[in-house]
Design a protein around this motif. Structure first.
Motif, mmCIF file in Angstrom:
data_model
loop_
_atom_site.group_PDB
_atom_site.id
_atom_site.type_symbol
_atom_site.label_atom_id
_atom_site.label_comp_id
_atom_site.label_asym_id
_atom_site.label_seq_id
_atom_site.Cartn_x
_atom_site.Cartn_y
_atom_site.Cartn_z
ATOM 1 N N ASN A 182 -2.276 -0.109 -6.603
ATOM 2 C CA ASN A 182 -1.822 -1.492 -6.561
ATOM 3 C C ASN A 182 -2.991 -2.487 -6.561
ATOM 4 O O ASN A 182 -2.786 -3.677 -6.459
ATOM 5 N N MET A 183 -4.207 -1.994 -6.680
ATOM 6 C CA MET A 183 -5.393 -2.845 -6.801
ATOM 7 C C MET A 183 -6.067 -2.513 -8.136
ATOM 8 O O MET A 183 -6.317 -1.340 -8.420
ATOM 9 N N TYR A 184 -6.334 -3.548 -8.931
ATOM 10 C CA TYR A 184 -6.883 -3.337 -10.263
ATOM 11 C C TYR A 184 -8.134 -4.183 -10.478
ATOM 12 O O TYR A 184 -8.126 -5.381 -10.182
ATOM 13 N N PRO A 185 -9.184 -3.590 -11.033
ATOM 14 C CA PRO A 185 -10.332 -4.400 -11.434
ATOM 15 C C PRO A 185 -9.996 -5.128 -12.733
ATOM 16 O O PRO A 185 -9.556 -4.521 -13.695
ATOM 17 N N VAL A 186 -10.166 -6.444 -12.721
ATOM 18 C CA VAL A 186 -9.882 -7.268 -13.899
ATOM 19 C C VAL A 186 -11.195 -7.933 -14.322
ATOM 20 O O VAL A 186 -11.821 -8.632 -13.532
ATOM 21 N N THR A 187 -11.608 -7.692 -15.558
ATOM 22 C CA THR A 187 -12.824 -8.291 -16.094
ATOM 23 C C THR A 187 -12.465 -9.626 -16.723
ATOM 24 O O THR A 187 -11.534 -9.711 -17.531
ATOM 25 N N ILE A 188 -13.212 -10.668 -16.356
ATOM 26 C CA ILE A 188 -12.939 -12.012 -16.847
ATOM 27 C C ILE A 188 -14.166 -12.501 -17.615
ATOM 28 O O ILE A 188 -15.267 -12.545 -17.066
ATOM 29 N N ASN A 189 -13.944 -12.839 -18.880
ATOM 30 C CA ASN A 189 -15.015 -13.291 -19.773
ATOM 31 C C ASN A 189 -14.697 -14.674 -20.314
ATOM 32 O O ASN A 189 -13.527 -15.068 -20.380
ATOM 33 N N SER A 190 -15.740 -15.359 -20.738
ATOM 34 C CA SER A 190 -15.553 -16.626 -21.436
ATOM 35 C C SER A 190 -16.610 -16.731 -22.520
ATOM 36 O O SER A 190 -17.674 -16.126 -22.438
ATOM 37 N N HIS A 191 -16.269 -17.500 -23.546
ATOM 38 C CA HIS A 191 -17.230 -17.822 -24.596
ATOM 39 C C HIS A 191 -17.372 -19.331 -24.584
ATOM 40 O O HIS A 191 -16.385 -20.012 -24.844
ATOM 41 N N PRO A 192 -18.472 -19.902 -24.195
ATOM 42 C CA PRO A 192 -19.720 -19.247 -23.800
ATOM 43 C C PRO A 192 -19.644 -18.700 -22.367
ATOM 44 O O PRO A 192 -18.747 -19.054 -21.606
ATOM 45 N N ASP A 193 -20.618 -17.826 -22.029
ATOM 46 C CA ASP A 193 -20.727 -17.275 -20.675
ATOM 47 C C ASP A 193 -21.089 -18.370 -19.677
ATOM 48 O O ASP A 193 -21.391 -19.490 -20.046
ATOM 49 N N GLU A 194 -21.093 -17.974 -18.431
ATOM 50 C CA GLU A 194 -21.500 -18.840 -17.314
ATOM 51 C C GLU A 194 -20.534 -19.986 -17.057
ATOM 52 O O GLU A 194 -20.927 -21.021 -16.508
ATOM 53 N N ALA A 195 -19.260 -19.815 -17.415
ATOM 54 C CA ALA A 195 -18.249 -20.809 -17.060
ATOM 55 C C ALA A 195 -17.865 -20.567 -15.602
ATOM 56 O O ALA A 195 -17.818 -19.423 -15.140
ATOM 57 N N THR A 196 -17.585 -21.623 -14.883
ATOM 58 C CA THR A 196 -17.096 -21.505 -13.513
ATOM 59 C C THR A 196 -15.617 -21.162 -13.586
ATOM 60 O O THR A 196 -14.866 -21.774 -14.349
ATOM 61 N N ILE A 197 -15.203 -20.186 -12.793
ATOM 62 C CA ILE A 197 -13.783 -19.840 -12.745
ATOM 63 C C ILE A 197 -13.281 -19.956 -11.316
ATOM 64 O O ILE A 197 -14.005 -19.688 -10.362
ATOM 65 N N VAL A 198 -12.027 -20.365 -11.210
ATOM 66 C CA VAL A 198 -11.328 -20.386 -9.924
ATOM 67 C C VAL A 198 -10.026 -19.629 -10.152
ATOM 68 O O VAL A 198 -9.256 -19.965 -11.052
ATOM 69 N N ILE A 199 -9.809 -18.599 -9.332
ATOM 70 C CA ILE A 199 -8.591 -17.804 -9.433
ATOM 71 C C ILE A 199 -7.717 -18.123 -8.230
ATOM 72 O O ILE A 199 -8.164 -18.040 -7.082
ATOM 73 N N LYS A 200 -6.460 -18.489 -8.517
ATOM 74 C CA LYS A 200 -5.490 -18.775 -7.459
ATOM 75 C C LYS A 200 -4.266 -17.893 -7.669
ATOM 76 O O LYS A 200 -3.884 -17.598 -8.803
ATOM 77 N N ASP A 201 -3.645 -17.489 -6.557
ATOM 78 C CA ASP A 201 -2.415 -16.708 -6.677
ATOM 79 C C ASP A 201 -1.233 -17.656 -6.873
ATOM 80 O O ASP A 201 -1.404 -18.876 -6.947
ATOM 81 N N GLU A 202 -0.030 -17.101 -6.968
ATOM 82 C CA GLU A 202 1.151 -17.912 -7.266
ATOM 83 C C GLU A 202 1.484 -18.908 -6.163
ATOM 84 O O GLU A 202 2.240 -19.850 -6.371
ATOM 85 N N ASN A 203 0.894 -18.733 -4.977
ATOM 86 C CA ASN A 203 1.105 -19.676 -3.876
ATOM 87 C C ASN A 203 0.028 -20.756 -3.832
ATOM 88 O O ASN A 203 0.015 -21.583 -2.928
ATOM 89 N N GLY A 204 -0.903 -20.729 -4.781
ATOM 90 C CA GLY A 204 -1.974 -21.710 -4.819
ATOM 91 C C GLY A 204 -3.166 -21.349 -3.940
ATOM 92 O O GLY A 204 -4.109 -22.120 -3.826
#
Length: 165
Positions: free
Chosen positions: A27-49
């Motif tokens: 029930n735990m999965y490694p998820v790889t997150i990429n962007s083009h270009p690299d070095e973008a800031t990401i914020v991950i929120k769950d369905e409850n914010g």
């Protein structure tokens, strides 16, 4: 001494009291997150914010695929980088193929109780990639003209363009 029928009975009980996805899946999965270009800031929120992670791409983060009874997790990822339009994408857990193994091995207890409660009936995608579009809009205080080609205009605002003859 244990007889063959007793051992077979114990094995049958173990199999039928456990869910197939709970045995083989996770029930735990490694998820790889990429962007083009690299070095973008990401914020991950769950369905409850609730903020689950903040960092830079590329990265790999381990996320839960499910919680509560029959509840698949859903996450929103916001990408931002200076000079580029912010973008948001969603990743959502889908049914794990191992969940259907309950038809043969886990029985109703695995289908309706064990796997739904543990979250192991769900899986997350292994990767998500976003291509950021360069900013083409001007700030209120800027007084300049910028000419760009259509492929430099973010797809989400192309429908607002007006064709000139």
């Amino acid at each position: 001494m244990w007889g063959k029928s007793r051992i077979a009975g114990v094995l049958a009980v173990v199999i039928f009291l456990s869910g197939c996805a709970s045995i083989v899946g996770k029930n735990m999965y490694p998820v790889t997150i990429n962007s083009h270009p690299d070095e973008a800031t990401i914020v991950i929120k769950d369905e409850n914010g609730k903020q689950m992670y903040k960092g830079k791409t590329p990265t790999t983060i381990t996320l839960s695929s499910g919680e509560a009874y029959f509840h698949a997790k859903r996450y929103t990822i916001t990408f931002s980088k200076a000079g580029y339009e912010d973008q948001t994408t969603e990743i959502k857990a889908g049914l794990s193929g191992w969940y259907f193994g309950n038809i043969l091995f886990g029985g109703l207890i695995g289908l309706l109780i064990v796997d739904p409660l543990t979250g192991n009936m769900w899986k997350l995608p292994t990767e998500t990639t976003i291509t950021l579009g360069e900013k083409v809009a001007l700030n209120k205080n800027e007084r300049s003209l910028q000419i760009v080609s259509i492929d430099q205009v973010p797809k989400n605002i192309r429908k607002q363009l007006v064709k000139l003859n």
